[in-house]
Design a protein around this motif. Structure first.
Motif, PDB file in Angstrom:
ATOM      1  N   MET A 100       0.857  -1.230   0.002  1.00  0.00           N
ATOM      2  CA  MET A 100      -0.050   0.003  -0.054  1.00  0.00           C
ATOM      3  C   MET A 100       0.887   1.370  -0.001  1.00  0.00           C
ATOM      4  SD  MET A 100      -3.289   0.097   2.129  1.00  0.00           S
ATOM      5  CE  MET A 100      -4.236   1.532   2.616  1.00  0.00           C
ATOM      6  N   THR A 101       0.416   2.252  -0.723  1.00  0.00           N
ATOM      7  CA  THR A 101       1.347   3.360  -0.803  1.00  0.00           C
ATOM      8  C   THR A 101       0.546   4.637  -0.198  1.00  0.00           C
ATOM      9  OG1 THR A 101       0.339   3.886  -3.028  1.00  0.00           O
ATOM     10  CG2 THR A 101       2.386   2.820  -3.012  1.00  0.00           C
ATOM     11  N   THR A 102       1.284   5.593   0.088  1.00  0.00           N
ATOM     12  CA  THR A 102       0.748   6.755   0.769  1.00  0.00           C
ATOM     13  C   THR A 102       0.249   7.632  -0.621  1.00  0.00           C
ATOM     14  OG1 THR A 102       2.736   7.948   1.024  1.00  0.00           O
ATOM     15  CG2 THR A 102       1.868   6.769   2.904  1.00  0.00           C
ATOM     16  N   LEU A 103      -0.555   8.602  -0.014  1.00  0.00           N
ATOM     17  CA  LEU A 103      -0.818   9.683  -1.148  1.00  0.00           C
ATOM     18  C   LEU A 103       0.054  10.581  -1.452  1.00  0.00           C
ATOM     19  CD1 LEU A 103      -3.552  10.814  -2.394  1.00  0.00           C
ATOM     20  CD2 LEU A 103      -3.698  12.436  -0.432  1.00  0.00           C
ATOM     21  N   GLU A 104       1.050  10.825  -0.597  1.00  0.00           N
ATOM     22  CA  GLU A 104       2.424  11.797  -0.924  1.00  0.00           C
ATOM     23  C   GLU A 104       2.951  10.945  -1.832  1.00  0.00           C
ATOM     24  OE1 GLU A 104       4.011  12.371   2.808  1.00  0.00           O
ATOM     25  OE2 GLU A 104       2.686  14.029   3.408  1.00  0.00           O
ATOM     26  N   TYR A 105       3.333   9.710  -1.802  1.00  0.00           N
ATOM     27  CA  TYR A 105       4.151   9.024  -2.749  1.00  0.00           C
ATOM     28  C   TYR A 105       3.260   8.892  -4.216  1.00  0.00           C
ATOM     29  CZ  TYR A 105       6.364   4.835  -4.693  1.00  0.00           C
ATOM     30  OH  TYR A 105       7.202   4.347  -5.669  1.00  0.00           O
ATOM     31  N   ASN A 106       2.072   8.719  -4.235  1.00  0.00           N
ATOM     32  CA  ASN A 106       1.415   8.795  -5.306  1.00  0.00           C
ATOM     33  C   ASN A 106       1.635   9.907  -6.054  1.00  0.00           C
ATOM     34  OD1 ASN A 106       0.498   6.160  -5.305  1.00  0.00           O
ATOM     35  ND2 ASN A 106      -1.404   6.631  -4.323  1.00  0.00           N
ATOM     36  N   ASP A 107       1.473  11.126  -5.423  1.00  0.00           N
ATOM     37  CA  ASP A 107       1.845  12.473  -5.744  1.00  0.00           C
ATOM     38  C   ASP A 107       3.180  12.642  -6.688  1.00  0.00           C
ATOM     39  OD1 ASP A 107      -0.946  12.947  -5.471  1.00  0.00           O
ATOM     40  OD2 ASP A 107      -0.533  14.258  -3.492  1.00  0.00           O
ATOM     41  N   TRP A 108       4.035  12.048  -5.732  1.00  0.00           N
ATOM     42  CA  TRP A 108       5.261  12.295  -6.146  1.00  0.00           C
ATOM     43  C   TRP A 108       5.801  11.450  -7.467  1.00  0.00           C
ATOM     44  CZ3 TRP A 108       8.956   8.254  -6.351  1.00  0.00           C
ATOM     45  CH2 TRP A 108      10.182   8.748  -6.694  1.00  0.00           C
ATOM     46  N   TRP A 109       5.145  10.056  -7.210  1.00  0.00           N
ATOM     47  CA  TRP A 109       5.421   9.316  -8.615  1.00  0.00           C
ATOM     48  C   TRP A 109       4.622   9.857  -9.704  1.00  0.00           C
ATOM     49  CZ3 TRP A 109       8.260   5.342  -9.609  1.00  0.00           C
ATOM     50  CH2 TRP A 109       8.011   4.534 -10.512  1.00  0.00           C
ATOM     51  N   VAL A 110       3.490  10.597  -9.622  1.00  0.00           N
ATOM     52  CA  VAL A 110       3.179  11.039 -10.744  1.00  0.00           C
ATOM     53  C   VAL A 110       3.864  12.165 -11.403  1.00  0.00           C
ATOM     54  CG1 VAL A 110       1.132  12.467 -11.622  1.00  0.00           C
ATOM     55  CG2 VAL A 110       0.711  10.379 -10.306  1.00  0.00           C
ATOM     56  N   ARG A 111       4.350  13.146 -10.720  1.00  0.00           N
ATOM     57  CA  ARG A 111       5.174  14.028 -10.946  1.00  0.00           C
ATOM     58  C   ARG A 111       6.491  13.673 -11.286  1.00  0.00           C
ATOM     59  NH1 ARG A 111       4.569  17.419  -5.602  1.00  0.00           N
ATOM     60  NH2 ARG A 111       5.440  15.647  -5.160  1.00  0.00           N
ATOM     61  N   ARG A 112       7.067  12.687 -10.908  1.00  0.00           N
ATOM     62  CA  ARG A 112       8.203  12.030 -11.330  1.00  0.00           C
ATOM     63  C   ARG A 112       8.067  11.664 -12.856  1.00  0.00           C
ATOM     64  NH1 ARG A 112      10.933   7.883 -12.539  1.00  0.00           N
ATOM     65  NH2 ARG A 112       9.834   6.208 -11.695  1.00  0.00           N
ATOM     66  N   ILE A 113       6.920  10.740 -13.126  1.00  0.00           N
ATOM     67  CA  ILE A 113       7.031  10.425 -14.554  1.00  0.00           C
ATOM     68  C   ILE A 113       6.657  11.515 -15.456  1.00  0.00           C
ATOM     69  CG2 ILE A 113       5.346   9.095 -15.949  1.00  0.00           C
ATOM     70  CD1 ILE A 113       4.775   7.240 -13.481  1.00  0.00           C
ATOM     71  N   ASN A 114       5.961  12.647 -14.899  1.00  0.00           N
ATOM     72  CA  ASN A 114       5.604  13.644 -16.001  1.00  0.00           C
ATOM     73  C   ASN A 114       6.736  14.403 -15.868  1.00  0.00           C
ATOM     74  OD1 ASN A 114       2.903  13.165 -16.525  1.00  0.00           O
ATOM     75  ND2 ASN A 114       2.188  14.327 -14.676  1.00  0.00           N
ATOM     76  N   ASP A 115       7.678  14.451 -15.053  1.00  0.00           N
ATOM     77  CA  ASP A 115       9.100  15.155 -15.197  1.00  0.00           C
ATOM     78  C   ASP A 115      10.132  14.610 -16.106  1.00  0.00           C
ATOM     79  OD1 ASP A 115       8.308  16.985 -13.343  1.00  0.00           O
ATOM     80  OD2 ASP A 115       9.362  16.131 -11.698  1.00  0.00           O
TER      81      ASP A 115
END
Length: 87
Positions: A1-16
């Motif tokens: 299970m992942t945290t909401l912060e991790y999900n946000d970070w992951w989406v930004r990392r992919i988009n970066d």
């Protein structure tokens, strides 16, 4: 299970990682599609330019030659007339 912060970070990392278009060195479509002449074409154009210059020089020299021949002819006839007068 992942945290909401991790999900946000992951989406930004992919988009970066997606490259964004840079407008600093952008070219117009015409410039981008402009055909660059090959080395052979450049040499051919240079040859044609030099050839045209040489043709003009040849024409000038032929005109000068004609003028000199006319002058020589006049000088020869003057010389003949002077010789006839002396005789």
């Amino acid at each position: 299970m992942t945290t909401l912060e991790y999900n946000d970070w992951w989406v930004r990392r992919i988009n970066d990682n997606i490259p964004k278009p840079s407008h600093e060195n952008s070219q117009s479509i015409e410039e981008h599609l402009r055909v660059v002449p090959s080395e052979l074409e450049i040499i051919k154009q240079d040859f044609e330019r030099k050839n045209a210059k040489l043709e003009k020089k040849i024409e000038q020299m032929e005109e000068e030659k004609g003028e000199l021949e006319i002058r020589r002819g006049c000088s020869e006839t003057r010389g003949r007339k002077i010789k006839k007068r002396k005789n």
